[in-house]
Enzyme design. Structure first.
Site, PDB file in Angstrom:
ATOM      1  N   GLU A 178       0.823  -1.218   0.000  1.00 55.20           N
ATOM      2  CA  GLU A 178       0.000   0.000   0.000  1.00 55.20           C
ATOM      3  C   GLU A 178       0.856   1.267   0.000  1.00 55.20           C
ATOM      4  O   GLU A 178       1.134   1.834   1.052  1.00 55.20           O
ATOM      5  CB  GLU A 178      -0.954   0.026   1.198  1.00 55.20           C
ATOM      6  CG  GLU A 178      -1.876   1.241   1.171  1.00 55.20           C
ATOM      7  CD  GLU A 178      -2.789   1.359   2.378  1.00 55.20           C
ATOM      8  OE1 GLU A 178      -3.705   2.200   2.353  1.00 55.20           O
ATOM      9  OE2 GLU A 178      -2.581   0.622   3.357  1.00 55.20           O
ATOM     10  N   LYS A 215      -2.750  -2.012  -2.917  1.00 47.34           N
ATOM     11  CA  LYS A 215      -3.796  -1.111  -2.416  1.00 47.34           C
ATOM     12  C   LYS A 215      -3.367   0.310  -2.735  1.00 47.34           C
ATOM     13  O   LYS A 215      -2.370   0.801  -2.197  1.00 47.34           O
ATOM     14  CB  LYS A 215      -4.014  -1.298  -0.913  1.00 47.34           C
ATOM     15  CG  LYS A 215      -5.134  -0.410  -0.358  1.00 47.34           C
ATOM     16  CD  LYS A 215      -5.539  -0.791   1.055  1.00 47.34           C
ATOM     17  CE  LYS A 215      -6.616   0.142   1.569  1.00 47.34           C
ATOM     18  NZ  LYS A 215      -7.159  -0.260   2.886  1.00 47.34           N
TER      19      LYS A 215
END
Length: 297
Positions: A178, A215
């Site tokens: 992420e 993400k």
């Protein structure tokens, strides 16, 4: 089908989104205040985390929180270690709700340098990953932040994320990489283009059995991450809401057909501790339906 194989299949092609229930110590007071629980309502960290656990349990047990629309959920370490009605949370998620459990493993962010914030050191990572695997966790999530289009900074973020991802893969778990791009960045579009290129370079270097998820902030240019979503080493690309309202996050997401949602604040928008269970279930159900519709658009 074995538990892990079934979870892998669900994360690869399941219809729905990943709920982010992983607020940590720093973000918990704000999350609770939005839920109607103010700092004066609890005394100390233990009480704060218990109230947060109760909120998460209420969400997980809600009528709409099942694999029909929610295919995964990211947990905070304390939540993984906790129970709901006497049963470990990861087991409740998978066995009772059909939802694949993930664990947030990062320990926060370094101070900003080169326009980014790297992950803080994680000296106890190996032990945490072993505990997670034993608890029935499928994968992990680790968050860095990009504030501006600085090529050296973005390269450092991606290199660090992939280094951690390799450790997670070696432990038998699937990492969610992420590198969030700040939605308020003055150079958001340029930073996202640099990020897409850096991710592709590093993911091209992964071994065949090193499978990751990504993400990412919903990009300014729709479809920017489609090539990454199609990469043989990428299981799924999911989107963070990043502070957008539920409606705006869903509108932006619906333009990116190869991303699904992994929302936190947008998921819990409008929920309140004083709601009856019926009111809570209705409000959460409406949020889940909005996010689901945008994820499958």
């Amino acid at each position: 089908m074995a538990r892990n194989a079934a979870q892998l299949a669900q994360m690869k092609s399941g219809s729905g989104f990943i709920a982010a229930l992983d607020q940590s110590g720093g973000s918990t007071p704000k999350a609770l205040s939005l839920y109607g629980v103010m700092p004066e309502d609890y005394q100390g960290d233990d009480a704060m985390f218990q109230v947060m656990h109760d909120m998460r349990a209420r969400i997980i047990l809600a009528n709409a929180f099942t694999s029909e629309k929610v295919i995964g959920a990211i947990l905070f370490e304390r939540t993984m270690d906790g129970e709901i009605n006497g049963k470990p949370v990861a087991d409740v998620l998978w066995e009772d709700r059909g939802v694949v459990p993930f664990l947030k493993i990062d320990k926060g962010l370094e101070d900003q340098a080169q326009g980014v914030q790297l992950l803080k050191p994680m000296p106890e990572l190996d032990g945490l990953l072993a505990r997670a695997a034993k608890a029935g966790i499928f994968g992990t999530k680790e968050r860095s932040v990009i504030h501006e289009a600085n090529e050296a900074g973005i390269e450092a973020v991606v290199a660090q994320q992939i280094e951690v991802a390799k450790v997670v893969c070696a432990a038998g778990l699937v990492p969610i990489v992420e590198p969030e791009v700040n939605i308020h960045s003055q150079s958001k579009s340029e930073a996202e283009a640099m990020l897409a290129a850096a991710l592709m370079r590093h993911i091209d270097g992964l071994a065949a059995d090193e499978i990751v998820m990504l993400k990412l902030t919903i990009p300014e240019v729709a479809g920017l991450y489609d090539a990454l979503a199609d990469h043989k080493n990428v299981l799924r690309v999911v989107a963070l809401s990043g502070g957008y309202s539920t409606d705006e996050a869903c509108a932006r997401l619906s333009k990116n057909s190869k991303m699904i949602a992994s929302f936190s604040r947008a998921l819990t928008e409008g929920l309140n501790v004083k709601m009856t269970d019926a009111e809570f279930n209705t409000a959460l159900g409406e949020n889940i339906s909005k996010i689901y519709d945008a994820s499958v658009a």
